[in-house]
Structures are given as C-alpha cells and as structure tokens.
Design an enzyme around this catalytic site. Structure first.
Site, PDB file in Angstrom:
ATOM      1  N   ASP A 185      61.987  32.271  28.895  1.00 37.22           N
ATOM      2  CA  ASP A 185      60.820  32.028  28.053  1.00 37.22           C
ATOM      3  C   ASP A 185      61.354  32.051  26.625  1.00 37.22           C
ATOM      4  OD1 ASP A 185      57.658  31.950  28.337  1.00 37.22           O
ATOM      5  OD2 ASP A 185      58.043  33.193  26.596  1.00 37.22           O
TER       6      ASP A 185
ATOM      7  N   LYS B  42      55.170  38.306  34.686  1.00 34.17           N
ATOM      8  CA  LYS B  42      55.805  38.012  33.402  1.00 34.17           C
ATOM      9  C   LYS B  42      56.548  39.254  32.941  1.00 34.17           C
ATOM     10  CE  LYS B  42      56.000  34.469  30.476  1.00 34.17           C
ATOM     11  NZ  LYS B  42      56.173  33.062  30.855  1.00 34.17           N
TER      12      LYS B  42
END
Length: 445
Positions: free
Chosen positions: A165, A125
């Site tokens: 995201d 991430k």
C-alpha cells in the site's frame, strides 16, 4: 431509532476518535437500510453488529536500528476484519499518519472491495507509523525484518495474505518475504502478494490498480454513451496507481494534464510526459516539481489540493483519503467535470460525494473502481497455489473482465434496490450480499 442507526451509534461509542472508520461505516450502513428491510433475518442474527467489529486486532511494537546505531520504536498494526469468504486480504501501509482508526477504515472497506472481485478473499489491512522516506535500504530492511518478526505469527497463505500500500512497494515486500521465509523455514509464496517476478510475483500486478481503475472508468463512460478518447483528465498522486492510470488513459487517447505529490502539483497543458514522472518517482525518488527541469513550459504549484481547480472532463483522485472536500467537488462541477473515479481509498468526503450525485456526475466509488489491485493480488495467489505463472496478457485480460463485471454488478444492485445510477449504494450492496450470505451460512460466531 432504526436498527441501522443503532448499529452506527454503537460503532461511534465503541471506537471514539476514529473519524475515518466512522465515515466508512456510515456510508456502508446508509446504503444497506433497504437490504435490511428486505432481509429482517440479518437484524435478528445481529449480522451488522458482527460485520462492523473486526474479528481480530493486532497491535505490536517494532524496534529497529538506524545506520547511526540509534534505536527507534514504531507501532505495527494488523486488523483482520472479516474472513467469511476467504483468508484476510489487504495491504500494509507505512506512513507517519497510520493509526488504528485508519487501519480499521481501510480494513472495513476491504471486506466489500474484495467481495466485489468475485474471488474468495476476506478483508483485512495493516501497517505502521514508520516513514520509509529518507531511509536507506539497510534501514528499511531492518525495520521490515523487525515488523515481520511479529506479523509472521498471525499470517499465512490460507490465513491472512498482506500486500503493499502507501510506503510499501517491491523493495519492502521483498524484505518482508525474506524474513518470513527465514522464520518459517518454508517457501510459502502465497503469504504475500506484490512480490517480485523472480520469486512468485504476478505479471501485471504493478499496473493492476491503475489499469483496473481505467477499465472501470471506460466501462462506466461507454455505458452512458461517452468515450474516454479525447477527454481531459486530472490524476492526483504520482505513485503506482497514478502512474499506471495515466499510462492507460493515454493509451485510450485521453489527455492527462496534471499529477501531484504531497508537496504540490504539476500542470502541463501539452499533456503529462509520463516517462519523466516515472524517472522521478520510480527511479530517482524525487519530488514532482523536478518535472520542470525536463519541461520548463509546465506549471508547478505548492498547494497539491489546487489540482482540482484545473478544468477537466474526468477527475481520478489517486493519492489518499479525503483529498476532495465539498468545496473542491463544487469547483470540479463548476468547471464541467463529467466523471470522477476513485483510485485511492475514500478520497472524496461524504459531502463531496453528495454533490457528485446531486449534479448527476458519473461516480465510481473506491471500493469498486480501485479493486483491480487486490483482484490481481488474488490472481497472484492462484498462480502461487498452482506453482505456475501466467503471461502479462492473460492476467490483464482477467483483470479487464473482473472490472467490467464489478461495474455491471454494482449497476444491477443499485437498480434492484430502487437506486439506479447510485454506484456508491450499488457497490456497498453488491459487496455486502456475498459476505452476508456466507456469514449466515456459517452460523453465529
């Protein structure tokens, strides 16, 4: 103190002040205790100590110039957590709240979510504390180019494949990919997913997380003798996941009555007019309260968390982490909610989840229920590798099959370890098993 507890205490000591990361690790480790009992070799090889420690953490400076010529400096992050089953895969989040602890929590969750898809992708991430809201396209472009200037040294189609995201949509992915091509002097379409269709993106990727959430929800409901059609649904958020979860719920005959943004929520007893939400959020980039200009009969409240006070059959939290606490969960239960499925990452606190489980509420945890986005990102990688594009129907069909398989695998895993119906444990165990087997096969490194 048990082996699992020792590992968790070490995590807290070595990662002080990272509450979200601690929360994610604790939930997973609690579920894995019976697995460790059955497989003592995992403790003997320090497997848990290895899996909770990122393989690589990258922190870098991102300087950029605004339209008035002022220089700003943000922080960039990329946590490459686990590559046992494939290249690191996980989104980039651009939001002022981003810090290393949040990126680690998201990356850790991504390991098991990606494993559940059945596709060969590891967990990672990244992101920045940059806020794209209120910025011009040129400002966002300059930031993305500066961000990718550093990130490009650490990613690649077979190394690490970021996606979008919160705060990172098609515009940002386009700017990031353009700069990557410029630096590498190569067309490596598989280095980023969520790309535009003209330059290697996948049909159905935009819809995937929201659609996948509803495919999972529908399978869970039907497995327990319920139908989605006719149910009243609350959906928090009004971004990509929320919009397409709403669209699919409506297609299956459910009635979505409320959606929200970070300022407040809208309640429309007649059912949300999704075209208005899309116009406001995807085209005009306005606040959800503007919905009243189209539907003055609807109600708006500034307290966005108040959405959970509305009576419903199904709640789909799709906004952000820890948006439902124990008080809000108790209200949902008191008002007759029968199912909760998470479209956001870890939107329910551990106390809220315990209440769901104690009251036998059907609960789809995030790492299983919202895995459709990353699954379709992996399908985009497949198409890029083969230099071809599948139709919307082909991708959607594959997505549906993946989500059904995820539900069945977590159901079976929970039952195998004596926790039938506990889909939190099932998701953690099913996701862990594949990663653990791969790590054991690779030796200690």
């Amino acid at each position: 103190m048990s082996y699992v507890q020792e590992v968790f205490e070490t995590v807290k000591k070595r990662n002080p002040g990272e509450a979200e990361f601690h929360q994610a690790v604790e939930e997973v480790l609690e579920s894995l205790a019976p697995v460790i009992e059955r497989h003592p070799e995992y403790a003997e090889t320090g497997l848990l100590e290895r899996i909770v420690e990122p393989e690589r953490q990258i922190l870098f400076r991102v300087p950029w110039e605004d339209d008035q010529g002022k220089i700003h400096v943000n922080r960039g992050f990329r946590v490459q957590f686990n590559s046992a089953i494939g290249p690191y895969k996980g989104g980039l989040r651009f939001h002022p709240s981003v810090n290393l602890g949040i990126i680690k929590f998201l990356g850790f969750e991504q390991i098991f979510k990606n494993s559940l898809t059945g596709l060969p992708i590891g967990g990672g991430k990244g992101g920045s504390d940059f806020d794209p809201k209120g910025k011009s396209d040129r400002e966002v472009m300059r930031f993305c180019q500066s961000f990718m200037h550093e990130l490009s040294h650490h990613i690649g189609p077979d190394i690490d494949v970021p996606a979008g995201d919160i705060g990172v949509g098609g515009r940002e992915i386009g700017f990031l990919y353009g700069q990557y091509k410029r630096i590498k002097n190569a067309t490596e379409a598989g280095v980023l997913t969520g790309k535009g269709i003209p330059y290697g993106g996948s049909l159905a990727r935009t819809e995937a997380t929201g659609y996948g959430l509803v495919y999972f929800l529908k399978e869970m409901l039907e497995d327990h003798g319920h139908e989605l059609a006719g149910k009243t649904v609350l959906i928090s958020g009004s971004g990509n996941v929320s919009i397409y979860a709403c669209q699919k719920c409506q297609a299956y005959g459910a009635k979505v009555v409320a959606m929200s943004d970070s300022n407040g929520y809208i309640y429309d007893k007649n059912g949300i007019d999704l075209k208005v939400i899309q116009q406001l959020k995807e085209v005009e980039r306005k606040r959800i309260k503007e919905y009243l200009n189209y539907h003055p009969e609807a109600e708006y409240s500034e307290n966005y968390r108040g959405i959970w006070n509305i009576k419903c059959d199904i709640a789909l939290p799709c906004a952000t982490q820890n948006e439902i606490n124990d008080k809000e969960a108790a209200t949902l239960i008191e008002n007759g909610v029968m199912a909760v499925a998470e479209g956001a990452n870890m939107p329910s606190t551990s106390e809220a989840i315990k209440l769901y489980q104690d009251h036998k509420i059907l609960f789809g945890p995030a790492k299983a229920a919202n895995a459709g986005g990353v699954a379709t990102s992996a399908l985009e990688m497949c198409q890029n590798s083969m230099r071809l594009a599948w139709s919307f129907e082909e991708v959607d069909q594959k997505l549906h099959g993946i989500m059904v398989n995820i539900y069945r695998s977590i159901k079976d895993a929970a039952k195998e370890y004596g926790m039938e119906g506990n889909y939190v444990a099932g998701a953690n165990i099913a996701g862990f098993q594949k990663v653990a087997a791969s790590m054991m096969a690779h030796g200690i490194y």
